[in-house]
Design a protein around this motif. Sequence first.
Motif, short mmCIF file in Angstrom:
data_model
loop_
_atom_site.label_atom_id
_atom_site.label_comp_id
_atom_site.label_asym_id
_atom_site.label_seq_id
_atom_site.Cartn_x
_atom_site.Cartn_y
_atom_site.Cartn_z
N LEU A 180 55.18 44.29 33.72
CA LEU A 180 55.74 45.44 34.42
C LEU A 180 56.35 44.99 35.73
O LEU A 180 55.73 44.24 36.47
N ARG A 181 57.58 45.44 35.99
CA ARG A 181 58.26 45.05 37.24
C ARG A 181 58.52 46.29 38.09
O ARG A 181 58.55 47.41 37.57
N GLU A 182 58.77 46.05 39.36
CA GLU A 182 59.00 47.17 40.29
C GLU A 182 60.16 48.03 39.81
O GLU A 182 61.21 47.50 39.45
N GLY A 183 59.96 49.35 39.78
CA GLY A 183 61.00 50.27 39.34
C GLY A 183 60.91 50.60 37.86
O GLY A 183 61.58 51.51 37.39
N ASP A 184 60.09 49.85 37.10
CA ASP A 184 59.93 50.13 35.67
C ASP A 184 59.05 51.36 35.47
O ASP A 184 58.19 51.66 36.30
N LEU A 185 59.26 52.00 34.35
CA LEU A 185 58.38 53.09 33.95
C LEU A 185 57.56 52.62 32.75
O LEU A 185 58.09 52.04 31.81
N GLN A 186 56.27 52.86 32.84
CA GLN A 186 55.39 52.54 31.72
C GLN A 186 54.92 53.85 31.11
O GLN A 186 54.56 54.78 31.83
N PHE A 187 54.93 53.90 29.83
CA PHE A 187 54.57 55.10 29.09
C PHE A 187 53.31 54.75 28.32
O PHE A 187 53.29 53.80 27.57
N PHE A 188 52.21 55.50 28.52
CA PHE A 188 50.93 54.98 28.08
C PHE A 188 49.97 56.07 27.58
O PHE A 188 49.90 57.14 28.17
N LEU A 189 49.26 55.77 26.50
CA LEU A 189 48.29 56.71 25.93
C LEU A 189 46.88 56.28 26.35
O LEU A 189 46.15 55.64 25.59
N GLY A 190 46.50 56.62 27.58
CA GLY A 190 45.30 56.06 28.19
C GLY A 190 43.97 56.66 27.75
O GLY A 190 42.93 56.12 28.06
N ARG A 191 44.00 57.77 27.03
CA ARG A 191 42.73 58.33 26.57
C ARG A 191 42.20 57.54 25.35
O ARG A 191 41.01 57.57 25.08
N PHE A 192 43.09 56.89 24.66
CA PHE A 192 42.71 56.19 23.43
C PHE A 192 42.77 54.67 23.55
O PHE A 192 42.13 53.95 22.79
N SER A 193 43.58 54.17 24.48
CA SER A 193 43.71 52.72 24.66
C SER A 193 42.87 52.27 25.85
O SER A 193 43.07 52.74 26.96
N LEU A 194 41.94 51.38 25.58
CA LEU A 194 41.11 50.85 26.67
C LEU A 194 42.03 50.03 27.59
O LEU A 194 42.90 49.31 27.09
N HIS A 195 41.86 50.15 28.90
CA HIS A 195 42.74 49.38 29.78
C HIS A 195 42.05 48.98 31.07
O HIS A 195 41.05 49.58 31.46
N GLN A 196 42.61 47.96 31.73
CA GLN A 196 42.08 47.51 33.01
C GLN A 196 43.23 46.96 33.86
O GLN A 196 44.32 46.68 33.35
N VAL A 197 42.97 46.82 35.16
CA VAL A 197 43.92 46.10 36.03
C VAL A 197 43.15 44.92 36.60
O VAL A 197 42.10 45.10 37.24
#
Length: 292
Positions: free
Chosen positions: A220-237
């Motif tokens: 992901l780069r600055e200015g990009d839009l990420q579209f994400f299904l976060g209730r079903f996909s486990l994620h972390q930063v």
Amino acid sequence: MNTNAGDTELSPAELINYTQYPIDQPQDQATQAIIRQIQVGLAEDGCAVVRDFLSPEGLRALLKEAEERSPQAYYSQKKDCNVYLNEGDASLPSDHPCNRFLPRTNGFITTDLFGEETAAHRLYFWEPLKDFLATCLGKEALYLYEDPVSSMIVNVGRPGQQFNWHFDTNEFTITLLLKAAQSGGYFEYVPDLRSPEDECYAEVQKVLDGDRSRIKRLDLREGDLQFFLGRFSLHQVTANTGDTDRLLLIMSFTEKPGVVGSVARVKDLYGKVTPAHYASEQQKVRADKLLD
Ligand SMILES: O=C(O)CCC(=O)C(=O)O
Ligand SMILES: [Fe+2]
């Protein structure tokens, strides 16, 4: 008049890279093409990136707003969290995913700090954005996440900070990277790890035990839009290993109207709750029965 930026107020269309993405014109060829691209990404791995979605001026204005407010970001007292961002379950074994706690140290600039005069507010409440997202998801309609504290927020990842593996309360999120970490601060996710019908605890456990076979890392780069299904996909930063803050604008949407986060979760993550949170505790609106 924009009292924050000191320059001309940008319309929602000016905040985005409108020439490339005229999203308020659903029949436009460019819009049709980007809808198809998002649909392929979502179908393949529950995530899609639209490069340079923000205009340079839009990115500048949104970043300035976030930087001005970042000293007011809230950092939780509780630093160990499970993937459901709840209290855990003493009736289950200590190695059950409900009872596996990992460090979460990032902070949040909450919704209430973005007044109507802000560019972030204008973009979130822009009807064509919501309609565009609904079309991408093949839904008749999409609703703004009605949580008054966390519907539209900025995740602040200072040097050394991280956000543990988790699931979101709301189904759909778009994120806009305003400032990348110099190093680290990667968004990682496991597409569709759980479904509305099944918590898939065994699969969650595998990730917590270090199995990286299903993990994807986003570029992901600055200015990009990420579209994400976060209730079903486990994620972390992952931990921000650079010297500057990572700033990411998050706008959340739901399948049903009236979804508000739980009192415990919202209080813990964002440091404040409103009467709306207590009211919704009595009559929780969710499109499924999953933990959150
Ligand atoms: O900062 C990110 O990339 C994701 C943040 C996130 O997952 C959340 O706020 O729920
Ligand atoms: Fe999340």
